[in-house]
Scaffold this motif. Sequence first.
Motif, PDB file in Angstrom:
ATOM      1  N   SER A  38      -0.907   4.002  -2.994  1.00  0.00           N
ATOM      2  CA  SER A  38      -0.471   2.644  -3.343  1.00  0.00           C
ATOM      3  C   SER A  38       0.855   2.662  -4.086  1.00  0.00           C
ATOM      4  CB  SER A  38      -1.537   1.957  -4.209  1.00  0.00           C
ATOM      5  OG  SER A  38      -2.750   1.842  -3.508  1.00  0.00           O
ATOM      6  N   ALA A  39       1.001   3.610  -5.022  1.00  0.00           N
ATOM      7  CA  ALA A  39       2.241   3.683  -5.807  1.00  0.00           C
ATOM      8  C   ALA A  39       3.445   3.973  -4.922  1.00  0.00           C
ATOM      9  CB  ALA A  39       2.104   4.767  -6.885  1.00  0.00           C
ATOM     10  N   VAL A  40       3.311   4.942  -4.023  1.00  0.00           N
ATOM     11  CA  VAL A  40       4.431   5.308  -3.138  1.00  0.00           C
ATOM     12  C   VAL A  40       4.792   4.149  -2.213  1.00  0.00           C
ATOM     13  CG1 VAL A  40       5.129   6.813  -1.242  1.00  0.00           C
ATOM     14  CG2 VAL A  40       3.936   7.773  -3.214  1.00  0.00           C
ATOM     15  N   ILE A  41       3.784   3.534  -1.595  1.00  0.00           N
ATOM     16  CA  ILE A  41       4.035   2.446  -0.654  1.00  0.00           C
ATOM     17  C   ILE A  41       4.673   1.256  -1.360  1.00  0.00           C
ATOM     18  CG2 ILE A  41       2.896   0.727   0.802  1.00  0.00           C
ATOM     19  CD1 ILE A  41       0.927   2.875   1.624  1.00  0.00           C
ATOM     20  N   THR A  42       4.217   0.943  -2.574  1.00  0.00           N
ATOM     21  CA  THR A  42       4.767  -0.209  -3.307  1.00  0.00           C
ATOM     22  C   THR A  42       6.228   0.015  -3.682  1.00  0.00           C
ATOM     23  OG1 THR A  42       2.578  -0.734  -4.216  1.00  0.00           O
ATOM     24  CG2 THR A  42       4.487  -1.685  -5.332  1.00  0.00           C
ATOM     25  N   VAL A  43       6.561   1.202  -4.181  1.00  0.00           N
ATOM     26  CA  VAL A  43       7.946   1.495  -4.565  1.00  0.00           C
ATOM     27  C   VAL A  43       8.865   1.468  -3.347  1.00  0.00           C
ATOM     28  CG1 VAL A  43       9.495   3.259  -5.491  1.00  0.00           C
ATOM     29  CG2 VAL A  43       7.303   2.829  -6.607  1.00  0.00           C
ATOM     30  N   VAL A  44       8.461   2.186  -2.294  1.00  0.00           N
ATOM     31  CA  VAL A  44       9.270   2.227  -1.070  1.00  0.00           C
ATOM     32  C   VAL A  44       9.402   0.839  -0.460  1.00  0.00           C
ATOM     33  CG1 VAL A  44       9.363   3.122   1.297  1.00  0.00           C
ATOM     34  CG2 VAL A  44       8.700   4.636  -0.576  1.00  0.00           C
ATOM     35  N   GLY A  45       8.292   0.099  -0.414  1.00  0.00           N
ATOM     36  CA  GLY A  45       8.307  -1.239   0.165  1.00  0.00           C
ATOM     37  C   GLY A  45       9.153  -2.217  -0.621  1.00  0.00           C
ATOM     38  N   THR A  46       9.124  -2.115  -1.943  1.00  0.00           N
ATOM     39  CA  THR A  46       9.929  -3.015  -2.780  1.00  0.00           C
ATOM     40  C   THR A  46      11.421  -2.810  -2.522  1.00  0.00           C
ATOM     41  OG1 THR A  46       8.241  -3.056  -4.508  1.00  0.00           O
ATOM     42  CG2 THR A  46      10.474  -3.686  -5.142  1.00  0.00           C
ATOM     43  N   ILE A  47      11.859  -1.563  -2.572  1.00  0.00           N
ATOM     44  CA  ILE A  47      13.276  -1.264  -2.344  1.00  0.00           C
ATOM     45  C   ILE A  47      13.689  -1.650  -0.931  1.00  0.00           C
ATOM     46  CG2 ILE A  47      14.990   0.592  -2.228  1.00  0.00           C
ATOM     47  CD1 ILE A  47      13.325   2.076  -4.338  1.00  0.00           C
ATOM     48  N   GLY A  48      12.886  -1.259   0.053  1.00  0.00           N
ATOM     49  CA  GLY A  48      13.225  -1.521   1.446  1.00  0.00           C
ATOM     50  C   GLY A  48      13.271  -2.995   1.781  1.00  0.00           C
ATOM     51  N   ASN A  49      12.298  -3.759   1.328  1.00  0.00           N
ATOM     52  CA  ASN A  49      12.268  -5.189   1.656  1.00  0.00           C
ATOM     53  C   ASN A  49      13.388  -5.960   0.972  1.00  0.00           C
ATOM     54  OD1 ASN A  49       9.984  -5.643   3.481  1.00  0.00           O
ATOM     55  ND2 ASN A  49       8.713  -4.916   1.805  1.00  0.00           N
ATOM     56  N   LEU A  75       9.879 -11.160   2.743  1.00  0.00           N
ATOM     57  CA  LEU A  75       9.344 -11.842   1.561  1.00  0.00           C
ATOM     58  C   LEU A  75       7.821 -11.796   1.541  1.00  0.00           C
ATOM     59  CD1 LEU A  75      11.696 -14.974   1.449  1.00  0.00           C
ATOM     60  CD2 LEU A  75      11.657 -13.083  -0.189  1.00  0.00           C
ATOM     61  N   VAL A  76       7.206 -12.042   2.693  1.00  0.00           N
ATOM     62  CA  VAL A  76       5.746 -12.011   2.775  1.00  0.00           C
ATOM     63  C   VAL A  76       5.242 -10.579   2.604  1.00  0.00           C
ATOM     64  CG1 VAL A  76       3.746 -12.495   4.228  1.00  0.00           C
ATOM     65  CG2 VAL A  76       5.669 -14.074   4.209  1.00  0.00           C
ATOM     66  N   ASP A  77       5.974  -9.606   3.156  1.00  0.00           N
ATOM     67  CA  ASP A  77       5.601  -8.196   2.959  1.00  0.00           C
ATOM     68  C   ASP A  77       5.546  -7.853   1.474  1.00  0.00           C
ATOM     69  OD1 ASP A  77       5.361  -7.706   5.629  1.00  0.00           O
ATOM     70  OD2 ASP A  77       7.302  -6.720   5.867  1.00  0.00           O
ATOM     71  N   ASN A 298       2.509  -0.735   6.934  1.00  0.00           N
ATOM     72  CA  ASN A 298       3.184  -1.710   7.791  1.00  0.00           C
ATOM     73  C   ASN A 298       4.052  -2.672   6.991  1.00  0.00           C
ATOM     74  OD1 ASN A 298       3.534  -3.411  10.279  1.00  0.00           O
ATOM     75  ND2 ASN A 298       2.282  -4.832   9.096  1.00  0.00           N
ATOM     76  N   TYR A 299       3.692  -2.915   5.723  1.00  0.00           N
ATOM     77  CA  TYR A 299       4.424  -3.878   4.898  1.00  0.00           C
ATOM     78  C   TYR A 299       5.575  -3.238   4.113  1.00  0.00           C
ATOM     79  CZ  TYR A 299       0.122  -6.423   5.852  1.00  0.00           C
ATOM     80  OH  TYR A 299      -0.946  -7.016   6.492  1.00  0.00           O
ATOM     81  N   SER A 300       5.790  -1.941   4.294  1.00  0.00           N
ATOM     82  CA  SER A 300       6.812  -1.264   3.493  1.00  0.00           C
ATOM     83  C   SER A 300       7.854  -0.508   4.310  1.00  0.00           C
ATOM     84  CB  SER A 300       6.133  -0.267   2.527  1.00  0.00           C
ATOM     85  OG  SER A 300       5.505   0.770   3.251  1.00  0.00           O
ATOM     86  N   ILE A 301       7.675  -0.440   5.616  1.00  0.00           N
ATOM     87  CA  ILE A 301       8.487   0.480   6.406  1.00  0.00           C
ATOM     88  C   ILE A 301       9.539  -0.221   7.274  1.00  0.00           C
ATOM     89  CG2 ILE A 301       7.070   0.538   8.517  1.00  0.00           C
ATOM     90  CD1 ILE A 301       7.364   3.585   8.459  1.00  0.00           C
ATOM     91  N   ASN A 302       9.566  -1.543   7.265  1.00  0.00           N
ATOM     92  CA  ASN A 302      10.463  -2.259   8.182  1.00  0.00           C
ATOM     93  C   ASN A 302      11.940  -1.939   7.955  1.00  0.00           C
ATOM     94  OD1 ASN A 302       8.377  -3.448   9.540  1.00  0.00           O
ATOM     95  ND2 ASN A 302       8.496  -5.396   8.458  1.00  0.00           N
ATOM     96  N   PHE A 303      12.328  -1.706   6.700  1.00  0.00           N
ATOM     97  CA  PHE A 303      13.729  -1.393   6.414  1.00  0.00           C
ATOM     98  C   PHE A 303      14.170  -0.139   7.178  1.00  0.00           C
ATOM     99  CE2 PHE A 303      16.746   1.132   3.874  1.00  0.00           C
ATOM    100  CZ  PHE A 303      17.850   0.273   3.902  1.00  0.00           C
ATOM    101  N   ALA A 304      13.333   0.886   7.175  1.00  0.00           N
ATOM    102  CA  ALA A 304      13.651   2.118   7.907  1.00  0.00           C
ATOM    103  C   ALA A 304      13.745   1.845   9.404  1.00  0.00           C
ATOM    104  CB  ALA A 304      12.596   3.181   7.621  1.00  0.00           C
ATOM    105  N   LEU A 305      12.887   0.945   9.898  1.00  0.00           N
ATOM    106  CA  LEU A 305      12.917   0.613  11.323  1.00  0.00           C
ATOM    107  C   LEU A 305      14.194  -0.129  11.691  1.00  0.00           C
ATOM    108  CD1 LEU A 305       9.210  -0.552  11.797  1.00  0.00           C
ATOM    109  CD2 LEU A 305      10.198   1.691  12.272  1.00  0.00           C
ATOM    110  N   TYR A 306      14.636  -1.041  10.811  1.00  0.00           N
ATOM    111  CA  TYR A 306      15.888  -1.757  11.065  1.00  0.00           C
ATOM    112  C   TYR A 306      17.058  -0.780  11.129  1.00  0.00           C
ATOM    113  CZ  TYR A 306      13.145  -5.831   9.536  1.00  0.00           C
ATOM    114  OH  TYR A 306      12.194  -6.802   9.391  1.00  0.00           O
TER     115      TYR A 306
END
Length: 346
Positions: A38-49, A75-77, A298-306
């Motif tokens: 949870s900690a890793v996904i939240t940090v990565v997702g926050t920065i990426g989104n 925003l929803v992510d 799924n809610y944290s990785i979109n930035f890398a995909l873009y």
Amino acid sequence: MAVNSSQGMILNSMTTSLNNNEQIYDGKLARDIWVYGSAVITVVGTIGNILSILVMTRKKLKKQTTALYLVLLSLVDLAVLYTGLMRHWIRESTGTDIRDTSTPSCKIHIFLVYFLMQFDAWILVWVTVERLVAVYVPHRAKLMFTRKKAATQLAITALVLMTINVHFMWTHSLVRGRCNISSQRYSYFVYTIWSWLDFVIASLGPFVIILSLNLAIVVQVVHLDRKRRRNSTNTTNKRTNTMTGVLISVNFVFLLATAPMTIYLSTQSYWTEITETTEGRATLHIIWACLNIVAYTNYSINFALYCFSSPTFRQELLKMFRVLSCMFKVYPSKESTDCTDHNDNL
């Protein structure tokens, strides 16, 4: 060789000790998956989104309807990560469930988690529909999917989903210190009707629609690419292909991340025998933790995909970083060309 009663007691004691240690290990493993995952996904997702929102709202991209969908998706992510995943991190780290702190937190939190996850999936459905129209009838897409119409579609979708989830305001409450159904008369609805309804709205429905539309998009993109190679290219085609590539990559990860959870939930009734043993329940706790971590990815990785799928996104990201670097320079070089992007919107 027969085992006497004394040896049997020792062996039983050793077996019990090993089983208890295994159960403790299984419980600790599930907890560690929740806490560290949870900690890793939240940090990565926050920065990426946040970076995704900043780039998608720049001048070159924000005029596109797809960018509006993707900004709202980011925003929803973020909201999903800080309501759904953060609750699990706090619970496993401190032993406190924020849903159990008060009746309003119970009702509001469970409402938000269900609504946000459903809304996130249907944003992807809408942007997939928009891309489908864009690759098949691009001229009509500009009329059918203006920014104003897209905002209206999203607002209506949000309103419908809120209405569907409003039952949490009376079906759930704080009961003996735990967030649970407020009355037994709601048990059939919550555990039977609602569980399947949410499964269809949040998982199965979007999964089937997105998968079907993406297959149609890929077929048309391959056809257009072959046609493009025979003819001269233009900027519009490149832009369409870029945004379509972004969408396909995002949808692929959505399907990949949600498929295990979808399969698990659809076959959950067949797992009853496993839950009858302590070891089985411990194993299911680990499986459940892993499936949730995969789904929340799924809610944290979109930035890398873009960045991976869109050259335009990468270019705008680099421009934004150059602008920021110029803004923080005390004495920028007069001859430097890196600051020429100052007038672009951040």
